[in-house]
Design an enzyme around this catalytic site. Structure first.
Site, PDB file in Angstrom:
ATOM      1  CE  LYS A  80      37.012  34.963  49.948  1.00 35.32           C
ATOM      2  NZ  LYS A  80      37.334  36.393  49.907  1.00 35.32           N
ATOM      3  N   GLY A 179      50.982  46.397  39.297  1.00 33.96           N
ATOM      4  CA  GLY A 179      49.623  46.132  38.828  1.00 33.96           C
ATOM      5  C   GLY A 179      49.009  47.418  38.313  1.00 33.96           C
ATOM      6  N   GLY A 181      45.568  47.384  37.411  1.00 34.25           N
ATOM      7  CA  GLY A 181      44.177  46.940  37.311  1.00 34.25           C
ATOM      8  C   GLY A 181      43.222  47.930  37.951  1.00 34.25           C
ATOM      9  CG  ASN A 182      39.212  46.691  38.277  1.00 37.59           C
ATOM     10  OD1 ASN A 182      39.056  47.278  37.222  1.00 37.59           O
ATOM     11  ND2 ASN A 182      38.865  45.422  38.451  1.00 37.59           N
ATOM     12  CB  VAL A 183      42.849  48.284  43.535  1.00 40.57           C
ATOM     13  CG1 VAL A 183      43.366  49.070  44.723  1.00 40.57           C
ATOM     14  CG2 VAL A 183      41.688  47.394  43.948  1.00 40.57           C
ATOM     15  CB  ALA A 184      46.744  49.697  40.226  1.00 38.23           C
TER      16      ALA A 184
HETATM   17  P1  NAD Z   1      42.690  43.443  38.745  1.00 41.33           P
HETATM   18  O1  NAD Z   1      42.639  42.066  38.191  1.00 41.33           O
HETATM   19  O2  NAD Z   1      41.823  44.514  38.153  1.00 41.33           O
HETATM   20  O3  NAD Z   1      44.198  43.996  38.677  1.00 41.33           O
HETATM   21  C1  NAD Z   1      45.333  43.234  38.948  1.00 41.33           C
HETATM   22  C2  NAD Z   1      46.370  43.605  37.893  1.00 41.33           C
HETATM   23  O4  NAD Z   1      47.616  43.049  38.271  1.00 41.33           O
HETATM   24  C3  NAD Z   1      46.042  43.049  36.500  1.00 41.33           C
HETATM   25  O5  NAD Z   1      46.065  44.119  35.558  1.00 41.33           O
HETATM   26  C4  NAD Z   1      47.177  42.054  36.239  1.00 41.33           C
HETATM   27  O6  NAD Z   1      47.546  41.978  34.893  1.00 41.33           O
HETATM   28  C5  NAD Z   1      48.284  42.630  37.092  1.00 41.33           C
HETATM   29  N1  NAD Z   1      49.360  41.724  37.452  1.00 41.33           N
HETATM   30  C6  NAD Z   1      49.285  40.397  37.775  1.00 41.33           C
HETATM   31  N2  NAD Z   1      50.526  39.936  38.083  1.00 41.33           N
HETATM   32  C7  NAD Z   1      51.377  40.988  37.981  1.00 41.33           C
HETATM   33  C8  NAD Z   1      52.766  41.150  38.186  1.00 41.33           C
HETATM   34  N3  NAD Z   1      53.538  40.136  38.574  1.00 41.33           N
HETATM   35  N4  NAD Z   1      53.314  42.369  37.962  1.00 41.33           N
HETATM   36  C9  NAD Z   1      52.550  43.417  37.594  1.00 41.33           C
HETATM   37  N5  NAD Z   1      51.224  43.327  37.383  1.00 41.33           N
HETATM   38  C10 NAD Z   1      50.640  42.122  37.576  1.00 41.33           C
HETATM   39  O7  NAD Z   1      42.436  43.285  40.316  1.00 41.33           O
HETATM   40  P2  NAD Z   1      42.014  44.408  41.356  1.00 41.33           P
HETATM   41  O8  NAD Z   1      40.570  44.338  41.588  1.00 41.33           O
HETATM   42  O9  NAD Z   1      42.648  45.703  41.002  1.00 41.33           O
HETATM   43  O10 NAD Z   1      42.699  43.831  42.681  1.00 41.33           O
HETATM   44  C11 NAD Z   1      44.094  43.942  42.885  1.00 41.33           C
HETATM   45  C12 NAD Z   1      44.464  43.291  44.206  1.00 41.33           C
HETATM   46  O11 NAD Z   1      43.759  43.921  45.273  1.00 41.33           O
HETATM   47  C13 NAD Z   1      44.118  41.803  44.321  1.00 41.33           C
HETATM   48  O12 NAD Z   1      45.101  41.166  45.129  1.00 41.33           O
HETATM   49  C14 NAD Z   1      42.786  41.800  45.065  1.00 41.33           C
HETATM   50  O13 NAD Z   1      42.574  40.579  45.761  1.00 41.33           O
HETATM   51  C15 NAD Z   1      43.013  42.948  46.017  1.00 41.33           C
HETATM   52  N6  NAD Z   1      41.775  43.584  46.494  1.00 41.33           N
HETATM   53  C16 NAD Z   1      40.921  44.161  45.605  1.00 41.33           C
HETATM   54  C17 NAD Z   1      39.759  44.782  46.063  1.00 41.33           C
HETATM   55  C18 NAD Z   1      38.823  45.463  45.115  1.00 41.33           C
HETATM   56  O14 NAD Z   1      38.000  46.264  45.571  1.00 41.33           O
HETATM   57  N7  NAD Z   1      38.894  45.215  43.819  1.00 41.33           N
HETATM   58  C19 NAD Z   1      39.476  44.806  47.440  1.00 41.33           C
HETATM   59  C20 NAD Z   1      40.383  44.231  48.339  1.00 41.33           C
HETATM   60  C21 NAD Z   1      41.522  43.620  47.841  1.00 41.33           C
END
Ligand code: NAD
Length: 362
Positions: A80, A179, A181-184
């Site tokens: 990293k 959350g 976001g993307n994953v959710a």
């Molecule tokens: P993202 O930024 O698209 O989504 C995260 C969401 O969480 C945002 O909408 C944000 O507003 C919300 N959020 C922040 N604090 C919050 C809280 N206290 N309560 C409720 N919602 C809150 O990110 P993502 O890509 O969906 O990733 C989500 C998590 O998964 C991160 O921890 C990331 O490191 C992890 N992750 C993602 C991937 C991937 O493929 N994108 C892979 C491995 C791990």
């Protein structure tokens, strides 16, 4: 910081400090372990409070990548990098190209990708100086990892349900998703399709509302996620949300989500979940789909293969739970043990001569 004592206790192979005053580059590139393959891990850009904080972050994150690759069966090592700076104001083409030169100088021992504070455009600048970069757009690129990550989380959640209740169907289960976001977003689609009753929350109310409108989930307030009555709590926002304050409030039987570093203190809070009989699906196991996605880009991207690998998160999660149950240890400890076992055995396999001389200059 006693740097060499720290490196030796954490098991790092190499740490490179990169400095280029003309472009403003200050970066730390940490290679933890390359027993399984080249070290792959994203480049984070962050305004660290001190150089020491930046080094600590690079060391911790790179070690985490080794474990994630090892337990998920990916043939990559852990690395990293962090660039010290404000990602909103300090980015420039020369800075990322200077960084790309540093990455290139390692001749493939470290392969970079996006992380917090870096984007596809930054990867394209790095690509101008090195081929050892993934997550670049266009043909052959692996694109957005979130659908693969979400499918892996869903598979791990089904394995968790099987372990907790004897059936891997999520039909009728109440799942709180933190959350939106993307994953959710992708995860909620799988859950709803499976017949789960899903509650979503986001600090940006409009994101939660849009996801709920699209999927039929119900919106709850971000303040209510921990105490909400449910079967499964799924963290998909930030890390460190499983801690002294939140564990007593949890009303779920399972914690399983995509967020990284969910346990504020791995040992303390992993044990506390076990003491409360809450089944914790280790974050780096169930969210390894994202890594599988970029790993495939290194070999030549194959989407179908990647989705099959992400489905395999089910079996990996079952193996973790089986070991935890057999040894009566917390699940985080079981996944760490499985990762370490694979590292040890592959190192042993690589220890024998296979006809490829490695004499200098040959
Ligand atoms: P993202 O930024 O698209 O989504 C995260 C969401 O969480 C945002 O909408 C944000 O507003 C919300 N959020 C922040 N604090 C919050 C809280 N206290 N309560 C409720 N919602 C809150 O990110 P993502 O890509 O969906 O990733 C989500 C998590 O998964 C991160 O921890 C990331 O490191 C992890 N992750 C993602 C991937 C991937 O493929 N994108 C892979 C491995 C791990």
């Amino acid at each position: 910081m006693q740097i060499f004592d720290t490196l030796s206790s954490m098991g790092h192979e190499q740490v490179v400090l990169c400095s280029d005053p003309i472009t403003g580059l200050r970066a730390i590139l940490a290679i933890h372990d390359t027993s399984l393959g080249p070290a792959l891990g994203g480049t984070r850009m962050w305004k660290y409070e001190s150089d020491e904080a930046a080094i600590t972050d690079a060391l911790r994150l790179s070690r985490g990548m080794t474990y994630k690759s090892a337990v998920s069966g990916v043939n990559l090592g852990g690395g990293k990098a962090v660039i010290i700076g404000d990602s909103r104001t300090d980015k420039s083409e020369p800075l990322f190209r200077a960084y790309g030169r540093m990455v290139d100088s390692l001749r493939g021992k470290y392969i970079t990708a996006e992380d917090v504070g870096t984007s596809v455009r930054d990867m394209e600048w790095i690509r101008m100086e090195t081929k050892f970069v993934t997550g670049v757009g266009g043909p052959g690129g692996s694109g957005d990892p979130s659908p693969v990550t979400a499918f892996g989380v869903y598979s791990g959640m089904r394995a968790s349900a099987k372990t907790a209740w004897g059936s891997d169907s999520l039909s009728g289960k109440k799942v709180v998703v933190q959350g939106a976001g993307n994953v959710a977003s992708y995860l909620v689609e799988h859950l709803v399709k499976d017949g789960a009753k899903v509650f979503v929350s986001d600090i940006y109310a409009e994101k939660a509302a849009a996801l709920a409108a699209r999927t039929g989930a119900e919106v709850i307030s971000p303040d209510d996620v921990f105490g909400h009555d449910c079967d499964i709590f799924s963290p998909n926002a930030l890390g460190a949300i499983i801690n002294d304050d939140t564990i007593p409030a949890l009303k779920c039987a399972i914690v399983c989500g995509g967020a990284n570093n969910q346990l504020k203190d791995e040992k303390k809070h992993g044990e506390a979940l076990k003491a409360r009989s809450i089944l914790y699906a280790p974050d780096y196991v169930v969210n390894s789909g994202g890594l599988m996605n970029v790993a495939s880009e290194v070999e030549g991207y194959d989407r179908d293969k990647v989705m099959r690998q992400a489905e395999g998160v089910y079996d990996i999660t079952m193996d973790v739970f089986a070991l935890a149950s057999k040894k009566d240890i917390p699940t985080f400890e079981a996944s760490n043990a499985l990762a370490e076992e694979r590292l040890r055995k592959v190192r042993h396999v690589h220890g024998s001569y296979n006809g490829s001389p490695t004499i200098r200059g040959v």
